[in-house]
Design a protein around this motif. Structure first.
Motif, short mmCIF file in Angstrom:
data_model
loop_
_atom_site.label_atom_id
_atom_site.label_comp_id
_atom_site.label_asym_id
_atom_site.label_seq_id
_atom_site.Cartn_x
_atom_site.Cartn_y
_atom_site.Cartn_z
N GLY A 34 -25.68 22.38 -13.49
CA GLY A 34 -25.67 23.83 -13.56
C GLY A 34 -24.29 24.44 -13.71
O GLY A 34 -24.15 25.66 -13.74
N PHE A 35 -23.25 23.61 -13.79
CA PHE A 35 -21.88 24.09 -13.93
C PHE A 35 -21.23 23.49 -15.17
O PHE A 35 -21.59 22.40 -15.60
N ARG A 36 -20.23 24.21 -15.70
CA ARG A 36 -19.42 23.67 -16.78
C ARG A 36 -18.52 22.57 -16.22
O ARG A 36 -18.13 22.61 -15.06
N GLN A 37 -18.17 21.64 -17.06
CA GLN A 37 -17.26 20.57 -16.65
C GLN A 37 -15.85 21.16 -16.54
O GLN A 37 -15.40 21.89 -17.41
N ALA A 38 -15.15 20.84 -15.45
CA ALA A 38 -13.76 21.28 -15.26
C ALA A 38 -12.85 20.07 -15.43
O ALA A 38 -13.13 19.00 -14.89
N VAL A 39 -11.77 20.24 -16.18
CA VAL A 39 -10.84 19.15 -16.44
C VAL A 39 -9.42 19.63 -16.15
O VAL A 39 -9.02 20.70 -16.58
N ILE A 40 -8.69 18.83 -15.39
CA ILE A 40 -7.26 19.07 -15.18
C ILE A 40 -6.55 17.86 -15.74
O ILE A 40 -6.80 16.72 -15.31
N SER A 41 -5.69 18.07 -16.73
CA SER A 41 -4.99 16.95 -17.34
C SER A 41 -3.49 17.08 -17.13
O SER A 41 -2.97 18.17 -16.86
N GLY A 42 -2.81 15.96 -17.23
CA GLY A 42 -1.36 15.94 -17.10
C GLY A 42 -0.86 16.01 -15.68
O GLY A 42 0.27 16.43 -15.45
N LEU A 43 -1.65 15.57 -14.70
CA LEU A 43 -1.23 15.59 -13.30
C LEU A 43 -0.39 14.34 -13.03
O LEU A 43 -0.88 13.22 -13.12
N LYS A 44 0.90 14.52 -12.72
CA LYS A 44 1.81 13.41 -12.47
C LYS A 44 1.72 13.02 -10.99
O LYS A 44 1.94 13.85 -10.12
N ILE A 45 1.40 11.75 -10.74
CA ILE A 45 1.29 11.21 -9.39
C ILE A 45 2.47 10.28 -9.14
O ILE A 45 2.73 9.38 -9.93
N ASP A 46 3.19 10.51 -8.04
CA ASP A 46 4.29 9.64 -7.62
C ASP A 46 3.85 8.81 -6.43
O ASP A 46 2.81 9.05 -5.82
N VAL A 47 4.69 7.85 -6.03
CA VAL A 47 4.34 6.93 -4.95
C VAL A 47 4.41 7.60 -3.58
O VAL A 47 5.15 8.55 -3.37
N THR B 34 0.82 -1.20 0.00
CA THR B 34 0.00 0.00 0.00
C THR B 34 0.86 1.26 0.00
O THR B 34 0.38 2.32 -0.35
N ALA B 35 2.13 1.17 0.39
CA ALA B 35 3.01 2.33 0.41
C ALA B 35 3.34 2.78 -1.01
O ALA B 35 3.85 3.87 -1.20
N ALA B 36 3.07 1.95 -2.01
CA ALA B 36 3.37 2.29 -3.39
C ALA B 36 2.23 3.06 -4.05
O ALA B 36 2.17 3.17 -5.25
#
Length: 154
Positions: free
Chosen positions: A86-99, A24-26
């Protein structure tokens, strides 16, 4: 003889269980708050986190305080999508996740049609760790092999 074989099997299974729990630490944790343009929280917004390489996604909803938490994310590059009626869709792309890290990504939804999308690309700039006090870095296998040590034993 038979008791010793059973005892060895039980010990082996216990060791395997410990190894599985240690994995789970990974993983990493992603959390944040969803706000509207006035700064008020958006309860019940749907947050979808998708790993771009495998296209595997997980969906959670914000609580009454507009907060969400996604746990056990494997390392990779992710796209976060937030939607609410009632809201526009918000998208965040390219988020790098590390361990073994915690990430905070707050989202702001703009008033508008659901068919409209506001897209933000995650930058490769300096990341500020605000979730916990851990300090670390991800090393590639080649770097680990070149580290000087006495017996080559981590």
């Amino acid at each position: 003889m038979r008791r010793s074989i059973i005892a060895i099997a039980v010990l082996a299974l216990s060791a395997c269980r410990g190894l599985a729990l240690g994995q789970t630490a990974a993983t990493a944790t992603l959390s944040g708050t969803v706000l509207d343009p006035t700064g008020a929280v958006v309860a019940g917004a749907e947050i979808t986190v998708t790993e771009t390489a495998t296209n595997v996604s997980r969906t959670v909803k914000t609580n009454e305080n507009g907060q969400y938490v996604v746990t056990n994310l494997l390392p990779g590059v992710y796209r976060i999508t937030a939607t609410a009626p009632g809201f526009r869709q918000a998208v965040i792309s390219g988020l790098k996740i590390d361990v073994a890290r915690g990430y905070t990504v707050n989202l702001q939804l703009e008033v508008g049609e659901i068919a409209e999308t506001v897209e933000v690309t995650a930058g490769a700039g300096v990341e500020l760790q605000t979730v916990d006090a851990t300090v670390g870095n991800v090393l590639k296998g080649e770097t680990l092999l070149r580290l000087p040590n006495i017996n080559r034993s981590a």
